[in-house]
Design a protein around this motif. Structure first.
Motif, PDB file in Angstrom:
ATOM      1  N   UNK A  33      10.579 -35.325 -31.886  1.00  0.00           N
ATOM      2  CA  UNK A  33      10.678 -34.936 -33.293  1.00  0.00           C
ATOM      3  C   UNK A  33       9.397 -34.267 -33.779  1.00  0.00           C
ATOM      4  N   UNK A  34       8.271 -34.534 -33.114  1.00  0.00           N
ATOM      5  CA  UNK A  34       6.997 -33.908 -33.450  1.00  0.00           C
ATOM      6  C   UNK A  34       6.573 -32.862 -32.433  1.00  0.00           C
ATOM      7  N   UNK A  35       7.387 -32.655 -31.382  1.00  0.00           N
ATOM      8  CA  UNK A  35       7.033 -31.740 -30.294  1.00  0.00           C
ATOM      9  C   UNK A  35       5.638 -32.076 -29.775  1.00  0.00           C
ATOM     10  N   UNK A  36       5.449 -33.345 -29.400  1.00  0.00           N
ATOM     11  CA  UNK A  36       4.118 -33.858 -29.096  1.00  0.00           C
ATOM     12  C   UNK A  36       4.183 -34.786 -27.893  1.00  0.00           C
ATOM     13  N   UNK A  37       3.192 -34.680 -26.999  1.00  0.00           N
ATOM     14  CA  UNK A  37       3.032 -35.616 -25.895  1.00  0.00           C
ATOM     15  C   UNK A  37       1.665 -36.278 -26.028  1.00  0.00           C
ATOM     16  N   UNK A  38       1.662 -37.623 -25.957  1.00  0.00           N
ATOM     17  CA  UNK A  38       0.432 -38.384 -26.101  1.00  0.00           C
ATOM     18  C   UNK A  38       0.187 -39.228 -24.867  1.00  0.00           C
ATOM     19  N   UNK A  39      -1.065 -39.587 -24.638  1.00  0.00           N
ATOM     20  CA  UNK A  39      -1.426 -40.557 -23.599  1.00  0.00           C
ATOM     21  C   UNK A  39      -1.482 -41.934 -24.238  1.00  0.00           C
ATOM     22  N   UNK A  40      -0.797 -42.889 -23.636  1.00  0.00           N
ATOM     23  CA  UNK A  40      -0.599 -44.212 -24.234  1.00  0.00           C
ATOM     24  C   UNK A  40      -1.745 -45.147 -23.856  1.00  0.00           C
ATOM     25  N   UNK A  41      -2.326 -45.871 -24.809  1.00  0.00           N
ATOM     26  CA  UNK A  41      -3.313 -46.906 -24.442  1.00  0.00           C
ATOM     27  C   UNK A  41      -2.679 -47.974 -23.563  1.00  0.00           C
ATOM     28  N   UNK A  42      -3.460 -48.544 -22.662  1.00  0.00           N
ATOM     29  CA  UNK A  42      -2.946 -49.597 -21.779  1.00  0.00           C
ATOM     30  C   UNK A  42      -3.664 -50.892 -22.096  1.00  0.00           C
TER      31      UNK A  42
END
Length: 472
Positions: free
Chosen positions: A463-472
């Protein structure tokens, strides 16, 4: 006609023979590769044999500059490597009085640990901080172990003998020559296969690096409260004011260079903002009002605190934290894809809410039978599982269209580990129909927002046309 007819049977046998020759070479090549793989397997088995008696498990105390300012303690080491802080006494007894590299020694459980100390661990220790070292102290000697030989006690070192490596290289060259006889297309296919093989060999190390980066991001989020305040300040500039209606901010990113906001395609920002594309707007840090303090911006920023719920979902390609507004979920967020990363997404959202909105009510529903339960942070108020017999109203069928989202304050959280069954889906729908917000590790057809994760630690937010790196 007779000459033409005579040429046809002569031409076809030559073509068949021309194809049989490369096939024979390919069969021979397969045998060579199989022999190389057997040789490599034998070498790996020999190298993967259990370590000698002089190898023990240890923990190397890191400098605080590498751990976000936190110096390790016996309790933190026991928690990280043994899963139980109460076992710190075992680590103390294993290292009592042993002289470290700097000449100091651990003489009391309360002694401060020095960076660079190498501490013995019980044999059942595990985790990324556990390493192997040679026991130069002779088991119960007066000196600490030295010569750390691996970075991870759970990993296996692979050494390829020179002869095996040469045979493997020869086989690869023969493969390229043989496929070149067959045709250029097969050469490209072989090159692609070799590339995939090389990437596969490097995948474990790449995954470890990615995990370390994601863990560092999690520690950074824990220590950073200023960016949250600045985010709410920027959000306040778009709240309803005088005769102007609210311009919904669906996400924003703030760093030292400026702020970026994601608006609806039909909305726009004022003159101090520059349009990046149809929905993103950016203002540099030098522009006035960025902090959202003082004047109308400060007042409106306080007015949205009761409704907006900003959480950092991850970092973008420039390593900038990106906030999303959970009050825009309009019911349920479904996080699917790689199950481990999906769980990291939901756990991070819970941690974010625990930091900014402590004591928020949370109820946990069990979804798929094979899905482990999610941990609720102690700052949140975990409620008993809801008992609902009917659904007050069905979910709105909004899909993933951003403009259809309406603001709903986060009054409580319904967390589901795994795709919910029929009963859990009914309970989820009932709670969300009266104002709660759902966070689901799995597929929910009625979810307004759907996020998708992969094994590399990324989450896609379509919906935001966005890819993020997820905290672990």
């Amino acid at each position: 006609m007779s000459n033409g007819a005579g040429r046809v049977p002569e031409h076809r046998p030559r073509t068949a023979a021309a194809h049989r020759i490369p096939q024979t070479l390919l069969y021979a090549l397969s045998a060579v590769l199989a022999a190389c793989l057997v040789a490599l397997g034998t070498a790996r088995s020999a190298e993967a044999a259990p370590p000698g008696d002089d190898l023990i498990k240890v923990f190397v105390v890191q400098d605080p500059a590498q751990t976000g300012g936190q110096l390790a303690t016996l309790q933190s080491i026991a928690t990280a490597t043994l899963g139980d802080a109460a076992r710190a006494g075992e680590i103390f007894e294993l290292n009592r009085g042993q002289t470290q590299r700097d000449g100091a020694a651990l003489n009391s459980p309360g002694d401060q640990l020095h960076p660079g100390w190498i501490l013995r661990l019980p044999q059942d220790a595990s985790g990324p901080g556990v390493q192997l070292a040679r026991d130069t102290g002779g088991g119960n000697g007066a000196s600490a172990p030295q010569a750390v030989v691996t970075g991870d006690a759970q990993s296996t070192m692979l050494t390829i003998p020179l002869a095996a490596a040469a045979a493997l290289l020869s086989a690869i060259l023969l493969a390229l020559i043989t496929v070149g006889i067959v045709g250029r297309r097969k050469v490209r296919a072989a090159a692609g296969a070799v590339g995939r093989g090389v990437r596969a060999l490097g995948a474990p190390a790449r995954r470890r690096r990615q995990l370390a980066q994601r863990q560092a991001t999690s520690r950074r989020f824990d220590a950073d409260g200023l960016s949250v305040q600045r985010a709410y300040g920027a959000l306040g500039e778009f709240a309803a004011m005088d005769r102007e209606p609210e311009r919904p901010v669906h996400a924003l990113s703030i760093d030292d260079s400026g702020v970026t906001v994601w608006l609806s395609a039909s909305d726009s920002a004022d003159a101090s903002w520059a349009s990046i594309d149809g929905t993103r707007w950016r203002r540099p840090a030098t522009a006035p009002g960025l902090q959202g303090q003082g004047g109308d911006a400060g007042v409106t920023s306080r007015s949205v605190l009761t409704t907006a719920c900003l959480v950092r979902a991850g970092t973008d390609a420039e390593d900038r934290p990106v906030f999303v507004d959970l009050s825009r979920l309009d019911g349920v967020l479904s996080v699917s894809g790689d199950r481990t990363v999906a769980r990291d997404v939901v756990q991070n959202l819970l941690a974010e809410i625990a930091r900014t909105r402590p004591n928020t009510p949370v109820t946990v529903l069990r979804g798929a039978a094979d899905a482990p339960p999610l941990a609720v942070p102690p700052n949140l108020a975990q409620m008993p599982q809801a008992a609902t017999s009917s659904v007050a109203r069905p979910f709105p069928a909004h899909g993933t269209v951003r403009a259809a989202a309406s603001r709903r304050p986060v009054r409580g959280l319904v967390v589901v580990s795994g795709t919910p069954g029929t009963r859990e889906a009914a309970e989820l729908a009932a709670l969300c129909s009266v104002g709660w917000t759902g966070l689901v590790c799995g597929e929910v057809q009625e979810a307004h927002w759907r996020w998708y994760t992969d094994g590399d630690g990324h989450v896609d937010i379509p919906v935001l046309d966005l890819q993020l790196t997820v905290p672990a």
